[in-house]
Design a protein around this motif. Structure first.
Motif, mmCIF file in Angstrom:
data_model
loop_
_atom_site.group_PDB
_atom_site.id
_atom_site.type_symbol
_atom_site.label_atom_id
_atom_site.label_comp_id
_atom_site.label_asym_id
_atom_site.label_seq_id
_atom_site.Cartn_x
_atom_site.Cartn_y
_atom_site.Cartn_z
ATOM 1 N N ALA A 143 0.752 -1.255 0.023
ATOM 2 C CA ALA A 143 -0.016 -0.091 -0.167
ATOM 3 C C ALA A 143 0.957 1.235 -0.022
ATOM 4 C CB ALA A 143 -0.942 -0.042 1.384
ATOM 5 N N GLU A 144 1.966 1.179 0.725
ATOM 6 C CA GLU A 144 2.791 2.321 0.613
ATOM 7 C C GLU A 144 3.391 2.671 -0.777
ATOM 8 O OE1 GLU A 144 4.357 2.126 5.527
ATOM 9 O OE2 GLU A 144 5.418 1.504 3.980
ATOM 10 N N ILE A 145 3.696 1.356 -1.337
ATOM 11 C CA ILE A 145 4.169 1.786 -2.761
ATOM 12 C C ILE A 145 3.300 2.618 -3.493
ATOM 13 C CG2 ILE A 145 5.022 0.353 -4.936
ATOM 14 C CD1 ILE A 145 6.118 -1.735 -2.876
ATOM 15 N N HIS A 146 2.253 1.942 -3.511
ATOM 16 C CA HIS A 146 1.017 2.661 -4.243
ATOM 17 C C HIS A 146 0.501 3.993 -3.943
ATOM 18 C CE1 HIS A 146 -0.125 -1.988 -5.579
ATOM 19 N NE2 HIS A 146 0.823 -1.534 -6.176
ATOM 20 N N GLN A 147 1.014 4.446 -2.780
ATOM 21 C CA GLN A 147 0.491 5.967 -2.312
ATOM 22 C C GLN A 147 1.561 6.728 -2.377
ATOM 23 O OE1 GLN A 147 -0.531 4.210 1.590
ATOM 24 N NE2 GLN A 147 -2.626 5.507 1.454
ATOM 25 N N GLU A 162 -1.643 4.955 -18.698
ATOM 26 C CA GLU A 162 -2.829 4.752 -19.427
ATOM 27 C C GLU A 162 -2.787 3.497 -20.370
ATOM 28 O OE1 GLU A 162 -6.648 6.021 -19.768
ATOM 29 O OE2 GLU A 162 -4.981 7.549 -18.796
ATOM 30 N N GLY A 163 -3.772 3.010 -20.256
ATOM 31 C CA GLY A 163 -3.667 1.489 -20.995
ATOM 32 C C GLY A 163 -2.862 0.541 -20.543
ATOM 33 N N PHE A 164 -2.406 0.682 -19.191
ATOM 34 C CA PHE A 164 -1.266 -0.110 -18.856
ATOM 35 C C PHE A 164 -1.857 -1.659 -18.801
ATOM 36 C CE2 PHE A 164 0.520 -2.565 -15.070
ATOM 37 C CZ PHE A 164 1.892 -2.564 -15.343
ATOM 38 N N ASN A 202 -12.215 -8.759 -20.763
ATOM 39 C CA ASN A 202 -12.867 -8.233 -19.263
ATOM 40 C C ASN A 202 -11.751 -7.426 -18.847
ATOM 41 O OD1 ASN A 202 -15.435 -9.776 -18.174
ATOM 42 N ND2 ASN A 202 -14.035 -11.199 -19.635
ATOM 43 N N VAL A 203 -10.912 -6.715 -19.632
ATOM 44 C CA VAL A 203 -9.940 -5.874 -19.127
ATOM 45 C C VAL A 203 -10.533 -4.483 -18.477
ATOM 46 C CG1 VAL A 203 -7.984 -4.301 -19.597
ATOM 47 C CG2 VAL A 203 -8.383 -6.417 -20.730
ATOM 48 N N PRO A 204 -10.238 -4.373 -17.234
ATOM 49 C CA PRO A 204 -10.992 -3.177 -16.608
ATOM 50 C C PRO A 204 -10.480 -1.670 -17.247
ATOM 51 C CG PRO A 204 -9.932 -4.411 -15.042
ATOM 52 C CD PRO A 204 -9.508 -4.932 -16.162
ATOM 53 N N GLU A 205 -11.552 -0.884 -17.624
ATOM 54 C CA GLU A 205 -11.097 0.368 -18.253
ATOM 55 C C GLU A 205 -10.429 1.369 -17.217
ATOM 56 O OE1 GLU A 205 -14.288 1.493 -20.639
ATOM 57 O OE2 GLU A 205 -14.110 -0.046 -21.888
ATOM 58 N N GLU A 206 -10.976 1.433 -16.200
ATOM 59 C CA GLU A 206 -10.612 2.286 -15.034
ATOM 60 C C GLU A 206 -9.829 1.771 -13.841
ATOM 61 O OE1 GLU A 206 -11.219 5.695 -15.498
ATOM 62 O OE2 GLU A 206 -12.320 5.252 -17.358
ATOM 63 N N TYR A 207 -8.584 2.325 -13.504
ATOM 64 C CA TYR A 207 -7.969 1.976 -12.230
ATOM 65 C C TYR A 207 -7.182 3.027 -12.035
ATOM 66 C CZ TYR A 207 -4.926 1.377 -16.244
ATOM 67 O OH TYR A 207 -4.167 1.699 -17.384
ATOM 68 N N PRO A 208 -6.817 3.204 -10.611
ATOM 69 C CA PRO A 208 -5.739 4.255 -10.368
ATOM 70 C C PRO A 208 -4.368 4.123 -11.010
ATOM 71 C CG PRO A 208 -6.725 2.867 -8.593
ATOM 72 C CD PRO A 208 -7.086 2.174 -9.649
ATOM 73 N N HIS A 209 -3.772 5.295 -10.959
ATOM 74 C CA HIS A 209 -2.512 5.240 -11.794
ATOM 75 C C HIS A 209 -1.521 5.583 -10.597
ATOM 76 C CE1 HIS A 209 -4.012 6.835 -15.779
ATOM 77 N NE2 HIS A 209 -4.772 5.736 -15.546
ATOM 78 N N THR A 210 -0.517 4.310 -10.412
ATOM 79 C CA THR A 210 0.430 4.537 -9.255
ATOM 80 C C THR A 210 1.592 4.052 -9.704
ATOM 81 O OG1 THR A 210 0.044 2.413 -8.176
ATOM 82 C CG2 THR A 210 -1.425 4.060 -7.671
ATOM 83 N N LEU A 211 2.616 4.120 -8.995
ATOM 84 C CA LEU A 211 3.843 3.410 -9.013
ATOM 85 C C LEU A 211 3.623 2.002 -8.824
ATOM 86 C CD1 LEU A 211 7.181 3.259 -9.432
ATOM 87 C CD2 LEU A 211 7.288 3.698 -6.716
ATOM 88 N N VAL A 212 4.205 1.019 -9.728
ATOM 89 C CA VAL A 212 3.797 -0.560 -9.547
ATOM 90 C C VAL A 212 5.212 -1.076 -9.589
ATOM 91 C CG1 VAL A 212 3.250 -2.465 -10.985
ATOM 92 C CG2 VAL A 212 1.835 -0.237 -10.982
ATOM 93 N N HIS A 213 5.350 -2.123 -8.629
ATOM 94 C CA HIS A 213 6.528 -2.813 -8.365
ATOM 95 C C HIS A 213 7.032 -3.695 -9.551
ATOM 96 C CE1 HIS A 213 9.223 -6.112 -6.769
ATOM 97 N NE2 HIS A 213 9.853 -5.166 -6.086
ATOM 98 N N ALA A 240 9.583 -2.502 -12.466
ATOM 99 C CA ALA A 240 8.729 -1.521 -11.801
ATOM 100 C C ALA A 240 8.545 -0.408 -13.030
ATOM 101 C CB ALA A 240 9.496 -0.688 -10.764
ATOM 102 N N THR A 241 7.304 0.204 -12.655
ATOM 103 C CA THR A 241 6.954 1.403 -13.856
ATOM 104 C C THR A 241 5.570 1.942 -13.227
ATOM 105 O OG1 THR A 241 6.255 1.417 -16.103
ATOM 106 C CG2 THR A 241 5.309 -0.140 -15.032
ATOM 107 N N LEU A 242 4.988 2.742 -14.014
ATOM 108 C CA LEU A 242 3.683 3.458 -13.719
ATOM 109 C C LEU A 242 2.472 2.683 -14.255
ATOM 110 C CD1 LEU A 242 4.753 7.110 -14.170
ATOM 111 C CD2 LEU A 242 5.001 5.806 -11.954
ATOM 112 N N GLY A 243 1.705 2.480 -13.522
ATOM 113 C CA GLY A 243 0.464 1.488 -14.085
ATOM 114 C C GLY A 243 -0.632 1.414 -12.940
ATOM 115 N N ASP A 244 -0.898 -0.077 -13.273
ATOM 116 C CA ASP A 244 -2.338 -0.388 -12.401
ATOM 117 C C ASP A 244 -2.093 -1.098 -10.961
ATOM 118 O OD1 ASP A 244 -4.463 -1.618 -11.618
ATOM 119 O OD2 ASP A 244 -5.149 -2.371 -13.587
ATOM 120 N N PRO A 245 -2.228 -0.456 -9.954
ATOM 121 C CA PRO A 245 -1.840 -1.191 -8.703
ATOM 122 C C PRO A 245 -2.251 -2.418 -8.474
ATOM 123 C CG PRO A 245 -3.316 0.658 -8.322
ATOM 124 C CD PRO A 245 -2.975 0.786 -9.887
ATOM 125 N N PHE A 246 -3.623 -2.533 -9.121
ATOM 126 C CA PHE A 246 -4.213 -4.008 -8.964
ATOM 127 C C PHE A 246 -3.522 -4.904 -9.493
ATOM 128 C CE2 PHE A 246 -8.131 -0.884 -8.667
ATOM 129 C CZ PHE A 246 -7.834 -0.798 -7.439
#
Length: 358
Positions: A143-147, A162-164, A202-213, A240-246
């Motif tokens: 959670a700390e990574i994603h915040q 976007e589109g990750f 079934n790719v989700p279209e909406e998700y937060p944009h965060t740092l991803v491990h 690591a990159t910027l993308g979808d934390p889920f």
């Protein structure tokens, strides 16, 4: 070391040149020693004693992959950017793109002391309170990574969120197709094609944009040497990159077994462990509840993200199997993927069908 070990060691480090580099950057010392740390299957890790300092050198494996798939300077960039945040990362020391030293890019960080949990719980953690704490620490640190405010620490151009998630499905499908071009002559995995189609639809279209491990799981973190369990460092940031934390959360959950689950696929036992399915450990559902409370994010598509994680594991396994069939690896795990990948495909399908719930 055997002779082959010695030969490989000589390929990944020139001890005299590395010593000259350290002397230039850290000063002269009397004690110097280099050891090859053989855990892991990607970038190479060297443990270095330099006087009173215990250091780690990370470099790509030798050969043609060193310039593309194993970008250690990118890994250094993210760890270095995280130094003054709450994210637990090793202390960075230096990096170098001078290939005259080791034949590749490399970076140096301080060595952390503690325990990486791989196959079973440490004896000092074998209490109900500490077992629960292991899972809580793992998800809290994610959670700390994603915040992290990635713009604020200079990582605003570190990726394209976007589109990750759609690209993740496309990339792993391409990896599988590459492997299938050889492996289908030995055996096919029809279930994997069904999983592939479901994920694409079934790719989700909406998700937060965060740092991803990119590879967050229990054996990529280190717990301190004492009690209670406390994560003191997070390793292996090369994806690591910027993308979808889920995608991180789904990946972590794919390695976290519940008591209600079937046993892990026997052919992939070297990739998985299930001691956390025992009493006192947090369940996957409890991990998700804790993650949502910490981040404020709602994990609304658990079937997709968990199935995607297992699909990626199957992709890795099928690539391993291709390399075995082509004679490009003597790793004893690789031939097991003949049966391991179909077992992973079945698991992904069970998740999709709701037969292996959160």
């Amino acid at each position: 070391m055997t002779e082959s070990d010695e030969d490989y060691f000589a390929r990944i480090v020139d001890e005299e040149k590395l010593a000259a580099y350290f002397e230039d950057h850290l000063g002269a010392v009397e004690e110097y020693d280099v050891r090859h740390h053989k855990e892991g299957h990607s970038n190479e890790t060297l443990f270095v004693t330099w006087g009173e300092q215990e250091l780690v050198v990370r470099r790509p494996p030798p050969g043609e992959t060193a310039d593309n798939a194993h970008d250690v300077l990118r890994e250094f960039e993210v760890i270095d950017a995280l130094q003054d945040t709450s994210v637990e990362v090793p202390t960075t020391v230096a990096s170098s793109a001078d290939h005259s030293i080791l034949g590749s890019d490399f970076y140096v960080m301080e060595r952390e002391e503690g325990t990486v949990i791989r196959t079973e719980e440490p004896e000092r953690f074998a209490t109900p309170e500490y077992r629960e704490r292991i899972g809580a620490e793992l998800v809290d640190r994610l959670a700390e990574i994603h915040q992290v405010d990635y713009e604020d620490i200079g990582l605003g151009d570190f990726g394209y969120p976007e589109g990750f998630t759609e690209r993740q499905v496309e990339t792993w499908t391409e990896q599988l197709q590459w492997a299938f071009s050889v492996t289908t002559e030995e055996r096919e995995v029809p279930v994997l094609h069904d999983v592939m189609a479901w994920l694409e639809d079934n790719v989700p279209e909406e998700y937060p944009h965060t740092l991803v491990h990119g590879d967050y799981k229990l054996d990529n973190v280190m717990f301190g040497p004492g009690t209670p369990p406390e994560i003191v460092s997070i390793f292996d940031w090369e994806m690591a990159t910027l993308g979808d934390p889920f995608t991180d959360l789904g990946w972590m959950l794919s390695y976290w077994w519940d008591g209600k689950d079937p046993a892990p696929p026997d052919a992939t036992e070297s990739l998985t462990t299930n001691f956390m399915a025992g009493p006192d450990y947090l369940t996957r559902e409890e991990l998700v509840d804790r993650y949502e409370a910490a981040t404020g994010f709602e994990f609304d598509n658990p079937r997709f993200y968990r199935a995607l994680a297992v699909y990626k594991l199957a992709g890795l396994g099928e690539m391993f199997f291709r390399r075995y069939l082509e004679g490009n690896s003597d790793d004893p795990m690789y031939p097991k993927m003949r049966h391991g990948v179909p077992q992973l495909a079945d698991r992904a399908q069970r998740i999709i069908d709701g037969e292996e719930p959160l």
